[in-house]
Design a protein around this motif. Structure first.
Motif, mmCIF file in Angstrom:
data_model
loop_
_atom_site.group_PDB
_atom_site.id
_atom_site.type_symbol
_atom_site.label_atom_id
_atom_site.label_comp_id
_atom_site.label_asym_id
_atom_site.label_seq_id
_atom_site.Cartn_x
_atom_site.Cartn_y
_atom_site.Cartn_z
ATOM 1 N N LYS A 70 -7.875 -18.081 -24.018
ATOM 2 C CA LYS A 70 -8.844 -19.166 -24.173
ATOM 3 C C LYS A 70 -9.631 -19.071 -25.476
ATOM 4 C CE LYS A 70 -9.512 -19.900 -19.199
ATOM 5 N NZ LYS A 70 -10.489 -19.966 -18.085
ATOM 6 N N THR A 71 -9.074 -18.426 -26.472
ATOM 7 C CA THR A 71 -9.794 -18.232 -27.728
ATOM 8 C C THR A 71 -9.955 -19.531 -28.503
ATOM 9 O OG1 THR A 71 -9.846 -16.960 -29.793
ATOM 10 C CG2 THR A 71 -7.688 -17.720 -29.040
ATOM 11 N N ARG A 72 -11.014 -19.611 -29.300
ATOM 12 C CA ARG A 72 -11.207 -20.725 -30.223
ATOM 13 C C ARG A 72 -10.982 -20.286 -31.670
ATOM 14 N NH1 ARG A 72 -13.259 -24.754 -27.235
ATOM 15 N NH2 ARG A 72 -14.549 -24.250 -25.423
ATOM 16 N N ASN A 73 -10.799 -18.987 -31.875
ATOM 17 C CA ASN A 73 -10.580 -18.462 -33.223
ATOM 18 C C ASN A 73 -9.189 -18.840 -33.719
ATOM 19 O OD1 ASN A 73 -9.429 -16.119 -35.024
ATOM 20 N ND2 ASN A 73 -11.661 -15.995 -35.222
ATOM 21 N N ILE A 74 -9.107 -19.433 -34.904
ATOM 22 C CA ILE A 74 -7.844 -19.960 -35.406
ATOM 23 C C ILE A 74 -6.792 -18.873 -35.590
ATOM 24 C CG2 ILE A 74 -8.658 -19.841 -37.793
ATOM 25 C CD1 ILE A 74 -6.182 -22.404 -36.269
ATOM 26 N N PHE A 75 -7.198 -17.696 -36.054
ATOM 27 C CA PHE A 75 -6.233 -16.612 -36.291
ATOM 28 C C PHE A 75 -5.710 -16.052 -34.961
ATOM 29 C CE2 PHE A 75 -9.068 -16.653 -40.021
ATOM 30 C CZ PHE A 75 -8.127 -16.933 -40.994
ATOM 31 N N LYS A 76 -6.599 -15.934 -33.992
ATOM 32 C CA LYS A 76 -6.164 -15.486 -32.664
ATOM 33 C C LYS A 76 -5.260 -16.525 -32.001
ATOM 34 C CE LYS A 76 -10.072 -12.416 -31.683
ATOM 35 N NZ LYS A 76 -11.242 -12.155 -30.799
ATOM 36 N N GLY A 263 -15.758 -26.141 -30.215
ATOM 37 C CA GLY A 263 -16.433 -25.334 -31.220
ATOM 38 C C GLY A 263 -17.635 -25.985 -31.874
ATOM 39 N N LYS A 264 -17.674 -27.318 -31.910
ATOM 40 C CA LYS A 264 -18.769 -28.015 -32.594
ATOM 41 C C LYS A 264 -19.742 -28.698 -31.637
ATOM 42 C CE LYS A 264 -17.139 -26.903 -36.601
ATOM 43 N NZ LYS A 264 -17.871 -25.955 -37.471
ATOM 44 N N SER A 265 -19.544 -28.502 -30.333
ATOM 45 C CA SER A 265 -20.388 -29.205 -29.360
ATOM 46 C C SER A 265 -21.844 -28.753 -29.405
ATOM 47 C CB SER A 265 -19.827 -29.020 -27.952
ATOM 48 O OG SER A 265 -19.786 -27.653 -27.600
ATOM 49 N N SER A 266 -22.064 -27.473 -29.682
ATOM 50 C CA SER A 266 -23.439 -26.964 -29.690
ATOM 51 C C SER A 266 -24.285 -27.592 -30.794
ATOM 52 C CB SER A 266 -23.433 -25.442 -29.846
ATOM 53 O OG SER A 266 -22.808 -25.065 -31.059
#
Length: 404
Positions: A70-76, A263-266
């Motif tokens: 469930k990662t949001r990190n692009i590299f992961k 990622g940008k909701s906050s």
């Protein structure tokens, strides 16, 4: 010749329940529908809550343990996508070639080249391969590049994908923009291309004739504006926040709600929570969402032209099923497929964030003052283009037409 209900299918995707994103929910509904006639084997990631979901006995799951589920990190994400696709290869060779039809999903994007290139290699040895079908909810690599002309890597990667796309017997996309790109840029024969729109995520007993909107106060109270779904860079978060800030400061009686994640909701909560008529919320269940739309509601869709050229957001079909007109905020209106869609079917309007304030307000007022007309159009177009059973039947027709 085998009759259709003896066909055996294998489906490769990383988007399936218990994940709660739109694509996973759509795939879940699709395999349940197809299982009424076909035996299915699903190759997908392993998740802790797998056992909580019941499926028909003729759906067999082969779940692959992968990291960063469930990662949001692009590299992961790249690592996750690559490992999953590589681990799918043995299932393709051992299980897939025994089936009648191999279904691939465009998620993850690495799946297409890592599975199709080996198939093309086996073609040289005249090995009989099952029919190969792609379900394209996004177009890769196009959706990953904001300005393709500046990236030599896009040119190279697109050549690889073109090589793979041409191998499919059928490509089922979710919109005209993907089909046009596949034909015009990737040189795919139109006879291999099908369009099946993604249906609403709201259960059928909460939409259509079952969904009633209270229009009694429409002349006194403005319809509220709702932004829902995942919010990332392609959804123009800064430009959307600036637009909402302008509306909130201009109209104290205009209610604006969000039901968003990503990622940008906050940024929305941080930037807009000081306004009394702004209500920030995380994602909610789709049955709860249906109740929110029982009062006049305009759905704000923020999306760059690059994204609308390569996908069709399921939040649009969800909104239309609830009789909600679409207010599209984008960067470029010219040759924008979503703008053309709204104009053609009269289910909303679009603005560029580059418009001056007066023009933005004029466009919004068109929706507010003609809300009931746009709302009725929205429900009609949903039934015409997006209704779930009708569209799933198209999937079944495509599969059963193969003379295997």
């Amino acid at each position: 010749m085998k009759i259709s209900n003896n066909l055996k299918l294998i489906f490769f995707t990383d988007s399936i329940t218990p994940l709660k994103d739109a694509t996973s929910r759509i795939n879940h509904s699709l395999i349940i529908f197809l299982s009424k006639k076909y035996d299915l084997e699903i190759i997908c990631p392993h998740m802790k809550s797998n056992q909580a979901i019941g499926f028909p006995k003729n759906i067999v799951f082969r779940r692959i343990i992968i990291p960063f589920i469930k990662t949001r990190n692009i590299f992961k994400k790249i690592i996750k996508f690559t490992i999953f696709s590589i681990f799918c290869l043995p299932f393709l060779i051992i299980n897939g070639f025994k089936k009648d039809i191999i279904l691939l999903h465009t998620s993850p994007p690495t799946l297409t080249p890592l599975l199709v290139i080996p198939i093309i290699f086996l073609d040289f040895f005249k090995i009989k391969i099952p029919k190969l079908v792609l379900i394209a909810h996004d177009l890769y690599p196009d959706i990953l590049f904001n300005n393709k002309n500046k990236f030599f890597s896009y040119y190279l990667i697109s050549k690889v994908f073109k090589f793979c796309y041409k191998r499919f017997d059928t490509i089922i996309s979710c919109c005209n923009s993907i089909n046009d790109k596949l034909h015009n840029f990737y040189d795919i024969d139109k006879n291999k291309l099908e369009i099946i729109y993604c249906s609403s995520l709201i259960p059928s007993n909460f939409i259509g004739k079952n969904h009633k909107i209270n229009f009694s106060n429409i002349d006194k109270i403005k319809p509220k504006i709702v932004l829902m779904g995942n919010i990332g860079l392609l959804h123009l978060p800064k430009e959307t926040i600036n637009f909402l800030e302008f509306l909130l400061s201009r109209f104290s009686d205009l209610e604006i709600k969000t039901h968003i994640s990503g990622g940008k909701s906050s940024l929305f909560k941080k930037s807009l929570s000081n306004f009394k008529n702004f209500n920030f919320n995380p994602l909610i269940s789709h049955t709860q969402l249906a109740f929110i739309y029982q009062t006049p509601t305009i759905t704000l869709i923020s999306l760059s032209k690059v994204a609308s050229d390569c996908a069709f957001p399921s939040r649009i079909s969800t909104a239309l099923s609830l009789g909600s007109p679409i207010f599209l905020l984008t960067d470029e209106l010219k040759n924008n497929y979503l703008v053309k869609f709204l104009d053609k079917y009269k289910v909303g309007t679009a603005i560029s964030y580059k418009f001056d304030e007066d023009l933005k307000l004029k466009k919004l007022k068109q929706l507010i003052f003609n809300f009931e007309k746009f709302s009725n159009n929205s429900k009609k177009i949903y039934l015409k283009l997006f209704e779930k059973q009708k569209n799933f039947q198209k999937f079944e027709d495509i599969i059963s037409n193969y003379n295997l």
